[in-house]
Design a protein around this motif. Structure first.
Motif, short mmCIF file in Angstrom:
data_model
loop_
_atom_site.label_atom_id
_atom_site.label_comp_id
_atom_site.label_asym_id
_atom_site.label_seq_id
_atom_site.Cartn_x
_atom_site.Cartn_y
_atom_site.Cartn_z
N VAL A 94 0.86 -1.19 0.00
CA VAL A 94 0.00 0.00 0.00
C VAL A 94 0.89 1.23 0.00
O VAL A 94 2.06 1.18 0.38
N GLY A 95 0.31 2.35 -0.45
CA GLY A 95 1.07 3.58 -0.49
C GLY A 95 0.16 4.78 -0.34
O GLY A 95 -0.97 4.67 0.16
N GLU A 96 0.65 5.92 -0.80
CA GLU A 96 -0.06 7.18 -0.59
C GLU A 96 -1.47 7.17 -1.18
O GLU A 96 -2.43 7.61 -0.52
N GLY A 115 5.02 -4.95 3.88
CA GLY A 115 5.65 -3.71 3.50
C GLY A 115 4.68 -2.69 2.93
O GLY A 115 3.64 -3.03 2.37
N TYR A 116 5.05 -1.42 3.09
CA TYR A 116 4.31 -0.31 2.47
C TYR A 116 5.33 0.61 1.82
O TYR A 116 6.55 0.43 1.96
N ARG A 117 4.87 1.62 1.10
CA ARG A 117 5.79 2.56 0.46
C ARG A 117 5.23 3.98 0.55
O ARG A 117 4.19 4.19 1.17
N SER A 119 6.65 6.43 2.21
CA SER A 119 6.72 6.62 3.65
C SER A 119 6.65 8.10 4.04
O SER A 119 6.01 8.45 5.04
N ARG A 120 7.30 8.97 3.29
CA ARG A 120 7.27 10.40 3.64
C ARG A 120 5.86 10.95 3.51
O ARG A 120 5.38 11.68 4.40
N GLU A 121 5.20 10.60 2.42
CA GLU A 121 3.84 11.09 2.21
C GLU A 121 2.89 10.56 3.29
O GLU A 121 2.02 11.28 3.78
N LEU A 122 3.05 9.30 3.66
CA LEU A 122 2.19 8.73 4.70
C LEU A 122 2.44 9.39 6.05
O LEU A 122 1.51 9.62 6.82
N ALA A 123 3.70 9.70 6.33
CA ALA A 123 4.02 10.35 7.60
C ALA A 123 3.40 11.74 7.70
O ALA A 123 3.09 12.22 8.80
#
Length: 229
Positions: A94-96, A115-117, A119-123
């Protein structure tokens, strides 16, 4: 065998909402500490996380997110998507965009044992996401899977309709049929800790307040001279 169950039993929404003010540590304490708190490998994508919601569970094939897309459309506002990918972190399942869809449709969070991707956008998204690792590799979309079956995530068995409480410390799971009792115990524990907090701020020691010194009396305390040479 692949199963998609649309109808699940959710606890009273007022009870779920009340857990928004309960730390995961308190839930862990009043439920006995063992077997109901996800392992330390399940980390939030950002800081300052607060999450409370009912589980919509997903069993996905490692490396494939087709069934996750389907589950997002089935979840209701206030639900937490709880995804079992067997801990597979060589793909970002999953991602943004997927998490943005969850947020836009009122979900309370997403937890993936995999795993997910992005990470900066999700944070920065202000949407609770927990996972086992980050990987930029995209997933396949060729394997079905199951929605709203019993899954194992973070070393804990999760059923549809269970309540998940998450914060920066981690995630605690509350069986849906025992939620009201856990909430009552949690409130009692929080009130007791407020009293203890005032006492330690006055200089008292937890060792004395909790009677831990009596435990020490039953232990055989040894020194360096007693060690095996």
């Amino acid at each position: 065998m692949h199963t998609i169950e649309h109808d699940i039993e959710r606890p009273d929404r007022r009870i779920v909402d009340a857990f928004e003010d309960v730390p995961s540590t308190i839930v862990s304490d009043v439920t006995g500490n063992i077997g109901i708190t996800m392992d330390a490998g399940m980390n939030p994508a950002g800081d300052g996380v607060e999450m409370a919601g009912t589980a919509v569970t997903v069993k996905a094939a490692p490396g494939d997110n087709l069934i996750i897309h389907k589950a997002i459309t089935m979840a209701e506002p206030g639900d937490v998507l709880v995804i079992d990918c067997d801990g597979y972190t060589d793909v970002g399942h999953v991602g943004e965009l997927m998490c943005g869809s969850c947020k836009a449709n009122g979900l309370a969070g997403l937890v993936i044992d995999g795993g997910y991707r992005d990470s900066r956008e999700l944070a920065e998204m202000d949407f609770p996401v927990y996972g086992r690792g980050v990987n930029p590799q995209g997933p396949l979309k060729q394997d079905p899977g199951s929605v709203n079956v019993t899954v194992s995530v973070g070393g804990v068995s999760v059923d549809p309709g269970d309540i998940l409480v998450g914060d920066d410390d981690g995630i605690a799971v509350i069986p849906g049929d025992g939620a009201e009792q856990v909430l009552d115990l949690a409130r009692e524990k929080m009130d007791a800790e407020d009293t203890t907090r005032e006492e330690i701020q006055s200089g008292d020691y937890l060792l004395d307040l909790k009677g831990y010194d009596k435990l020490l009396e039953d232990l055989e305390v040894v020194g360096p001279e007693d060690s095996i040479q």
